[in-house]
Write a protein that holds these residues in place. Structure first.
Motif, short mmCIF file in Angstrom:
data_model
loop_
_atom_site.label_atom_id
_atom_site.label_comp_id
_atom_site.label_asym_id
_atom_site.label_seq_id
_atom_site.Cartn_x
_atom_site.Cartn_y
_atom_site.Cartn_z
N VAL A 180 1.02 -1.17 0.05
CA VAL A 180 0.01 -0.07 -0.09
C VAL A 180 0.98 1.19 0.08
CG1 VAL A 180 -1.59 1.38 1.43
CG2 VAL A 180 -2.00 -1.03 1.10
N ASN A 181 1.80 1.18 0.77
CA ASN A 181 2.75 2.40 1.00
C ASN A 181 3.64 2.56 -0.26
OD1 ASN A 181 2.26 3.89 3.71
ND2 ASN A 181 1.96 1.68 4.37
N MET A 182 4.07 1.64 -0.74
CA MET A 182 4.79 1.59 -2.11
C MET A 182 4.31 2.42 -3.21
SD MET A 182 7.08 -1.27 -4.03
CE MET A 182 5.67 -2.25 -4.39
N VAL B 235 -7.34 5.58 -0.52
CA VAL B 235 -8.39 4.64 -0.97
C VAL B 235 -7.92 3.70 -2.07
CG1 VAL B 235 -10.82 4.38 -1.45
CG2 VAL B 235 -9.99 6.31 0.11
N PHE B 236 -7.53 4.27 -3.05
CA PHE B 236 -7.34 3.49 -4.29
C PHE B 236 -6.21 2.28 -4.08
CE2 PHE B 236 -4.81 2.80 -8.09
CZ PHE B 236 -5.61 2.19 -8.88
N THR B 237 -5.16 2.92 -3.40
CA THR B 237 -3.91 1.80 -3.15
C THR B 237 -4.17 0.64 -2.30
OG1 THR B 237 -2.90 3.42 -1.65
CG2 THR B 237 -2.34 3.60 -3.74
N PHE B 238 -5.03 1.15 -1.38
CA PHE B 238 -5.65 0.20 -0.26
C PHE B 238 -6.49 -0.80 -0.67
CE2 PHE B 238 -7.97 -1.47 3.67
CZ PHE B 238 -6.75 -2.01 4.16
N GLY B 239 -7.50 -0.09 -1.72
CA GLY B 239 -8.58 -0.96 -2.00
C GLY B 239 -7.95 -2.04 -3.07
N ALA B 240 -6.91 -1.53 -3.73
CA ALA B 240 -6.39 -2.39 -4.97
C ALA B 240 -5.33 -3.65 -4.44
CB ALA B 240 -5.68 -1.43 -6.00
N SER B 241 -4.92 -3.08 -3.28
CA SER B 241 -3.90 -4.29 -2.62
C SER B 241 -4.64 -5.33 -1.81
CB SER B 241 -2.87 -3.56 -1.92
OG SER B 241 -2.25 -2.41 -2.47
N LEU B 242 -5.54 -4.80 -1.13
CA LEU B 242 -6.33 -5.49 -0.07
C LEU B 242 -6.96 -7.09 -0.61
CD1 LEU B 242 -6.86 -5.83 2.81
CD2 LEU B 242 -9.14 -5.03 2.55
N PRO B 243 -7.60 -7.12 -2.00
CA PRO B 243 -8.17 -8.09 -2.27
C PRO B 243 -7.05 -9.24 -2.82
CG PRO B 243 -9.20 -6.33 -3.67
CD PRO B 243 -7.82 -5.74 -2.60
N SER C 177 8.75 -16.29 0.74
CA SER C 177 8.10 -16.89 -0.29
C SER C 177 7.78 -15.86 -1.30
CB SER C 177 6.76 -17.46 0.30
OG SER C 177 6.87 -18.25 1.21
N LEU C 178 7.54 -16.20 -2.47
CA LEU C 178 7.20 -15.37 -3.62
C LEU C 178 5.61 -14.81 -3.51
CD1 LEU C 178 9.24 -17.14 -6.54
CD2 LEU C 178 9.58 -14.92 -5.43
N PRO C 179 5.39 -13.72 -4.09
CA PRO C 179 3.86 -13.21 -4.21
C PRO C 179 3.24 -14.05 -5.07
CG PRO C 179 5.31 -11.65 -5.04
CD PRO C 179 6.36 -12.67 -4.78
N VAL C 180 2.60 -15.03 -4.87
CA VAL C 180 2.00 -16.04 -5.94
C VAL C 180 1.07 -15.40 -6.42
CG1 VAL C 180 1.21 -18.22 -6.50
CG2 VAL C 180 3.20 -17.96 -5.12
N TYR C 181 0.19 -14.90 -5.57
CA TYR C 181 -1.18 -14.13 -5.70
C TYR C 181 -1.03 -12.78 -6.42
CZ TYR C 181 0.64 -12.46 -1.09
OH TYR C 181 1.42 -11.77 -0.32
N ILE D 14 -3.54 -8.93 -12.99
CA ILE D 14 -2.90 -8.29 -11.75
C ILE D 14 -1.47 -7.69 -12.22
CG2 ILE D 14 -1.94 -8.36 -9.38
CD1 ILE D 14 -4.26 -10.46 -9.02
N VAL D 15 -0.79 -8.54 -12.77
CA VAL D 15 0.47 -8.12 -13.21
C VAL D 15 0.33 -7.01 -14.41
CG1 VAL D 15 2.63 -8.84 -14.82
CG2 VAL D 15 1.56 -10.45 -13.00
N PHE D 16 -0.40 -7.10 -15.41
CA PHE D 16 -0.61 -6.02 -16.32
C PHE D 16 -0.94 -4.48 -15.77
CE2 PHE D 16 -3.27 -3.45 -19.16
CZ PHE D 16 -2.24 -3.55 -20.33
N SER D 17 -2.00 -4.60 -14.88
CA SER D 17 -2.15 -3.55 -14.17
C SER D 17 -1.42 -2.84 -13.24
CB SER D 17 -3.73 -3.82 -13.53
OG SER D 17 -3.40 -4.60 -12.34
N THR D 18 -0.42 -3.89 -12.59
CA THR D 18 0.46 -3.23 -11.75
C THR D 18 1.59 -2.62 -12.46
OG1 THR D 18 0.04 -4.90 -10.11
CG2 THR D 18 2.18 -4.11 -10.03
#
Length: 330
Positions: free
Chosen positions: A107-109, A151-159, A177-181, A188-192
């Motif tokens: 979220v903070n990144m 709101v956007f960063t927290f809402g996008a990261s929480l799911p 561990s790697l962030p498999v999710y 998710i990868v494309f939007s990130t």
């Protein structure tokens, strides 16, 4: 979609071969500890100075910087858990605690990324369109923009943390561990990579180019009233810190998606180091933004002068008081 290993079998939980674990863990402990101490001091100092501004004198850029300092402060407060993990102290942190620490980092990144973009955009609009009423009205909405970013960063990261598979969650090894999710899903990868990093980077590059062009064309910049070299250096340092902090992480994230079927050991290590560089941003932001801001430095100078004045006044009053009492004592 087939699921890759949570941690490659050729690597340990720290992302390296077993004979290098101690040395690598020491690097992480040293860097995270330095970031924690320096980032805590710098960002607390920035928050104290920014919050002491009067509301009338608080600029729109200062609003973004205040929120950036808050984001960096929250990030460094989550670092002790990472330091504990890399110290190899038993028992290891609970996985749910590691998940929430990872969520705070995420979220903070991205909060920092969007706030840095807004700071650059705000400076560009102020210099390029100084007389525009629309630009002036748009800049006044900085508190609403900051709220939207949170709101956007927290809402996008929480799911991504709440919707992860239970089987995957049971195999996670805290920060080893790697962030498999995150890297297993193409959406998710494309939007990130695009919305989370590509768009802010493009905006910052465009605004920096516009600022440099405006400075070169300005007649004031040709005089001694404006230090154009200093401004150019500040823009260059800001872009360098942004790329140093966030480009490696997103490059590794793209590679993780390409090698998602069988993640090699070096890529796991690269992911750990890229996260470490992203955390360094919490320590580098004050150097690039707060302490190079003219208003911030003036405020610090005024505080120092006030303290010195109070100290000198107290000393002079005490000296006069001693002089008046001297004859009585004798």
């Amino acid at each position: 979609m087939p699921m890759s290993n949570i941690t490659p079998t050729s690597c340990d939980s720290k992302g390296t071969h077993s004979n290098a674990t101690g040395e690598v863990s020491g690097i992480f402990v040293a860097v995270y500890s330095t970031t924690l101490v320096v980032g805590l001091i710098f960002n607390l100092t920035a928050l104290v100075v920014f919050c002491r501004f009067n509301s009338k004198s608080r600029s729109h850029t200062t609003v973004y910087m205040t929120n950036l300092a808050m984001a960096d402060l929250l990030l460094v407060l989550a670092l002790p858990l990472r330091i504990y993990y890399h110290l190899d102290i038993q028992p290891e942190p609970h996985q749910r605690l590691c998940d929430w620490a990872g969520l705070v980092l995420l979220v903070n990144m991205y909060g920092s990324i969007f706030l840095l973009m807004c700071i650059c955009l705000d400076r560009c609009m102020a210099v390029t369109f100084p007389m525009s009423v629309r630009v002036r009205d748009a800049r006044k909405k900085s508190p609403v923009v900051c709220l939207g970013i949170w709101v956007f960063t927290f809402g996008a990261s929480l799911p991504s943390y709440l919707l992860q598979d239970r089987e995957v969650s049971s195999k996670l090894q805290c920060f080893g561990s790697l962030p498999v999710y995150t890297y297993m899903h193409p959406g998710i990868v494309f939007s990130t990579l695009t919305l989370g990093f590509g768009v802010p980077l493009s905006v910052m590059l465009a605004c920096s180019w516009s600022l440099l062009r405006a400075i070169r064309r300005s007649t004031v910049a040709q005089t001694d009233l404006v230090n154009s070299r200093k401004i150019n250096r500040m823009i260059g340092i800001s872009l360098f810190i942004f790329l140093l902090s966030f480009l490696p992480y997103h490059a590794v994230l793209g590679l993780l998606y390409l090698y998602r079927e069988d993640v090699p050991c070096p890529l796991l290590g690269a992911y750990r180091y890229s996260l470490m560089l992203a955390c360094l941003n919490a320590m580098l932001d004050p150097i690039a933004y707060y302490f190079t801001t003219e208003t911030f430095r003036k405020r610090m100078d005024l505080d120092d002068m006030r303290k010195k004045f109070q100290l000198n006044s107290h000393s002079s009053i005490q000296g006069n008081h001693n002089k008046t009492e001297a004859p009585i004592n004798t």
